[in-house]
Write an enzyme that holds these catalytic residues in place. Structure first.
Site, PDB file in Angstrom:
ATOM      1  N   SER A   7       0.858  -1.193   0.000  1.00  0.00           N
ATOM      2  CA  SER A   7       0.000   0.000   0.000  1.00  0.00           C
ATOM      3  C   SER A   7       0.886   1.233   0.000  1.00  0.00           C
ATOM      4  O   SER A   7       1.792   1.356   0.829  1.00  0.00           O
ATOM      5  CB  SER A   7      -0.868   0.021   1.258  1.00  0.00           C
ATOM      6  OG  SER A   7      -1.320   1.338   1.487  1.00  0.00           O
ATOM      7  N   HIS A  31      -1.650  -1.752  -3.953  1.00  0.00           N
ATOM      8  CA  HIS A  31      -2.884  -1.459  -3.218  1.00  0.00           C
ATOM      9  C   HIS A  31      -3.041   0.053  -3.096  1.00  0.00           C
ATOM     10  O   HIS A  31      -2.191   0.733  -2.524  1.00  0.00           O
ATOM     11  CB  HIS A  31      -2.782  -2.111  -1.842  1.00  0.00           C
ATOM     12  CG  HIS A  31      -3.997  -1.967  -0.987  1.00  0.00           C
ATOM     13  ND1 HIS A  31      -5.075  -2.814  -1.073  1.00  0.00           N
ATOM     14  CD2 HIS A  31      -4.307  -1.079  -0.002  1.00  0.00           C
ATOM     15  CE1 HIS A  31      -5.999  -2.454  -0.188  1.00  0.00           C
ATOM     16  NE2 HIS A  31      -5.549  -1.396   0.481  1.00  0.00           N
ATOM     17  N   ASP A  33      -5.215   3.077  -1.683  1.00  0.00           N
ATOM     18  CA  ASP A  33      -6.220   3.446  -0.680  1.00  0.00           C
ATOM     19  C   ASP A  33      -6.844   4.784  -1.035  1.00  0.00           C
ATOM     20  O   ASP A  33      -6.188   5.824  -0.938  1.00  0.00           O
ATOM     21  CB  ASP A  33      -5.557   3.556   0.699  1.00  0.00           C
ATOM     22  CG  ASP A  33      -5.155   2.197   1.246  1.00  0.00           C
ATOM     23  OD1 ASP A  33      -6.041   1.346   1.385  1.00  0.00           O
ATOM     24  OD2 ASP A  33      -3.951   1.996   1.514  1.00  0.00           O
ATOM     25  N   MET A  35      -9.504   7.494   0.011  1.00  0.00           N
ATOM     26  CA  MET A  35     -10.289   7.944   1.179  1.00  0.00           C
ATOM     27  C   MET A  35     -10.893   9.308   0.873  1.00  0.00           C
ATOM     28  O   MET A  35     -10.226  10.166   0.298  1.00  0.00           O
ATOM     29  CB  MET A  35      -9.389   8.062   2.406  1.00  0.00           C
ATOM     30  CG  MET A  35      -8.637   6.791   2.731  1.00  0.00           C
ATOM     31  SD  MET A  35      -7.726   6.949   4.265  1.00  0.00           S
ATOM     32  CE  MET A  35      -6.783   5.416   4.241  1.00  0.00           C
ATOM     33  N   HIS A  64      -8.762   0.121  -3.184  1.00  0.00           N
ATOM     34  CA  HIS A  64      -9.547  -0.024  -1.956  1.00  0.00           C
ATOM     35  C   HIS A  64     -10.290   1.282  -1.722  1.00  0.00           C
ATOM     36  O   HIS A  64      -9.692   2.275  -1.300  1.00  0.00           O
ATOM     37  CB  HIS A  64      -8.588  -0.353  -0.801  1.00  0.00           C
ATOM     38  CG  HIS A  64      -9.249  -0.499   0.531  1.00  0.00           C
ATOM     39  ND1 HIS A  64      -8.531  -0.559   1.711  1.00  0.00           N
ATOM     40  CD2 HIS A  64     -10.550  -0.600   0.897  1.00  0.00           C
ATOM     41  CE1 HIS A  64      -9.366  -0.689   2.733  1.00  0.00           C
ATOM     42  NE2 HIS A  64     -10.595  -0.710   2.272  1.00  0.00           N
ATOM     43  N   MET A  66     -12.414   3.557   0.220  1.00  0.00           N
ATOM     44  CA  MET A  66     -12.989   3.918   1.526  1.00  0.00           C
ATOM     45  C   MET A  66     -13.755   5.208   1.322  1.00  0.00           C
ATOM     46  O   MET A  66     -13.325   6.287   1.749  1.00  0.00           O
ATOM     47  CB  MET A  66     -11.868   4.050   2.566  1.00  0.00           C
ATOM     48  CG  MET A  66     -11.324   2.686   2.988  1.00  0.00           C
ATOM     49  SD  MET A  66      -9.691   2.792   3.748  1.00  0.00           S
ATOM     50  CE  MET A  66      -8.675   2.796   2.278  1.00  0.00           C
ATOM     51  N   MET A 135     -10.809  -6.234   7.213  1.00  0.00           N
ATOM     52  CA  MET A 135      -9.930  -5.179   7.746  1.00  0.00           C
ATOM     53  C   MET A 135      -9.401  -5.606   9.110  1.00  0.00           C
ATOM     54  O   MET A 135     -10.166  -6.031   9.986  1.00  0.00           O
ATOM     55  CB  MET A 135     -10.696  -3.855   7.896  1.00  0.00           C
ATOM     56  CG  MET A 135     -11.074  -3.168   6.594  1.00  0.00           C
ATOM     57  SD  MET A 135      -9.681  -2.762   5.519  1.00  0.00           S
ATOM     58  CE  MET A 135      -8.704  -1.648   6.545  1.00  0.00           C
ATOM     59  N   ASP A 174      -5.888  -6.448   5.650  1.00  0.00           N
ATOM     60  CA  ASP A 174      -5.317  -5.106   5.446  1.00  0.00           C
ATOM     61  C   ASP A 174      -5.282  -4.379   6.780  1.00  0.00           C
ATOM     62  O   ASP A 174      -6.322  -4.158   7.400  1.00  0.00           O
ATOM     63  CB  ASP A 174      -6.202  -4.362   4.435  1.00  0.00           C
ATOM     64  CG  ASP A 174      -5.733  -2.944   4.135  1.00  0.00           C
ATOM     65  OD1 ASP A 174      -4.633  -2.576   4.558  1.00  0.00           O
ATOM     66  OD2 ASP A 174      -6.497  -2.221   3.453  1.00  0.00           O
TER      67      ASP A 174
HETATM   68  C1  DX5 Z   1      -5.940   1.618   6.170  1.00  0.00           C
HETATM   69  C2  DX5 Z   1      -5.608   1.221   4.755  1.00  0.00           C
HETATM   70  C3  DX5 Z   1      -4.456   0.327   4.647  1.00  0.00           C
HETATM   71  C4  DX5 Z   1      -3.155   0.935   5.095  1.00  0.00           C
HETATM   72  C5  DX5 Z   1      -2.365  -0.163   5.687  1.00  0.00           C
HETATM   73  O1  DX5 Z   1      -7.169   2.229   6.199  1.00  0.00           O
HETATM   74  O2  DX5 Z   1      -6.707   0.558   4.166  1.00  0.00           O
HETATM   75  O3  DX5 Z   1      -4.318  -0.212   3.326  1.00  0.00           O
HETATM   76  O4  DX5 Z   1      -2.395   1.504   4.063  1.00  0.00           O
HETATM   77  O5  DX5 Z   1      -1.230   0.374   6.273  1.00  0.00           O
HETATM   78  P1  DX5 Z   1      -0.404  -0.433   7.376  1.00  0.00           P
HETATM   79  O6  DX5 Z   1       0.117  -1.650   6.671  1.00  0.00           O
HETATM   80  O7  DX5 Z   1       0.615   0.526   7.795  1.00  0.00           O
HETATM   81  O8  DX5 Z   1      -1.380  -0.806   8.453  1.00  0.00           O
HETATM   82 ZN    ZN Z   2      -6.320  -0.488   2.242  1.00  0.00          ZN
END
Ligand code: DX5
Ligand code: ZN
Length: 218
Positions: A7, A31, A33, A35, A64, A66, A135, A174
């Site tokens: 990620s 990956h 993310d 948000m 992903h 969110m 998660m 994740d």
């Molecule tokens: C959190 C994300 C993850 C995040 C994981 O909301 O969905 O993908 O990047 O990061 P680490 O591996 O540092 O927990």
């Molecule tokens: Zn993620």
């Protein structure tokens, strides 16, 4: 088969091509993310920026989302060359229709559940799923502690997939994945691992991906 998905949440956003190149040879997917500061209290990328990253990535991209109101807000991502699109159960009104649409566009369709959501809530979606994301932290930020109490959900999903003949459905975890936690997630039945800070805070990100893969394969 084990898959590793770095990620870039904790990578240097100003140097993404370079950051992605560091792990490209040893990773399966990137990956991404996304948000929106509504579904989670943090913002990462606009659609336009996410699209640029997806289109230019050397690795297939595992998006992903969110984001709130996923039934509508996820649709632009179906027009990109993302390999996999994950939406949150908690953000969808009609997850089955959305997942069906994602698949129709030739992408892997995935659903994610937050720590407070039970695994039983996605059971009826199984035939429409190419990946389940359990998660292992509260979504929103990298660098949080792995929640081992999520492992019973992973075990339950693994049992459904094996017993139901869903051999091509991946089971992803994740949040907080590191050399200290990946073995327990693999033992519970996960086969697809996201790792953010473990990879990008390592001196040698590629070596860390390789180490994580070795531990998960044992
Ligand atoms: C959190 C994300 C993850 C995040 C994981 O909301 O969905 O993908 O990047 O990061 P680490 O591996 O540092 O927990
Ligand atoms: Zn993620």
């Amino acid at each position: 088969m084990i898959r590793l998905c770095p990620s870039i949440l904790n990578a240097n956003f100003d140097e993404l091509p370079n950051e992605i190149a560091k792990v490209a040879r040893v990773s399966d997917l990137l990956h991404l993310d996304v948000m929106d500061n509504k579904f989670v209290p943090n913002f990462t990328f606009s659609f336009e920026r996410a699209r640029e990253i997806i289109e230019s990535s050397q690795l297939p991209v595992d998006v992903h989302l969110m984001i709130a109101n996923a039934d509508k807000e996820a649709l632009p991502y179906l027009e990109t060359k993302a390999a996999s699109i994950t939406v949150h159960l908690e953000a969808c009104e009609d997850p089955l229709s959305l997942l069906t649409e994602i698949r129709k566009r030739g992408k892997r369709a995935a659903i994610a559940i937050k720590p407070g959501t039970g695994i039983d809530e996605i059971r009826e979606l199984l035939p429409a799923l190419d990946m389940i994301l359990v998660m292992t932290v509260e979504p929103g930020f990298g660098g949080q502690k792995f929640m081992s109490e999520m492992m019973p959900k992973v075990e339950a999903a693994r049992k459904w997939l094996d017993e139901g003949g869903f051999g091509d459905t991946w089971l992803q975890v994740d949040g907080g994945i590191s050399p200290n936690t990946i073995a327990s997630a693999a033992e519970a039945g996960a086969d697809t691992f996201v790792a953010g800070s473990a990879v990008y805070k390592a001196e040698d990100p590629a070596a860390m991906v390789t180490l994580l893969r070795q531990i998960a394969t044992q």
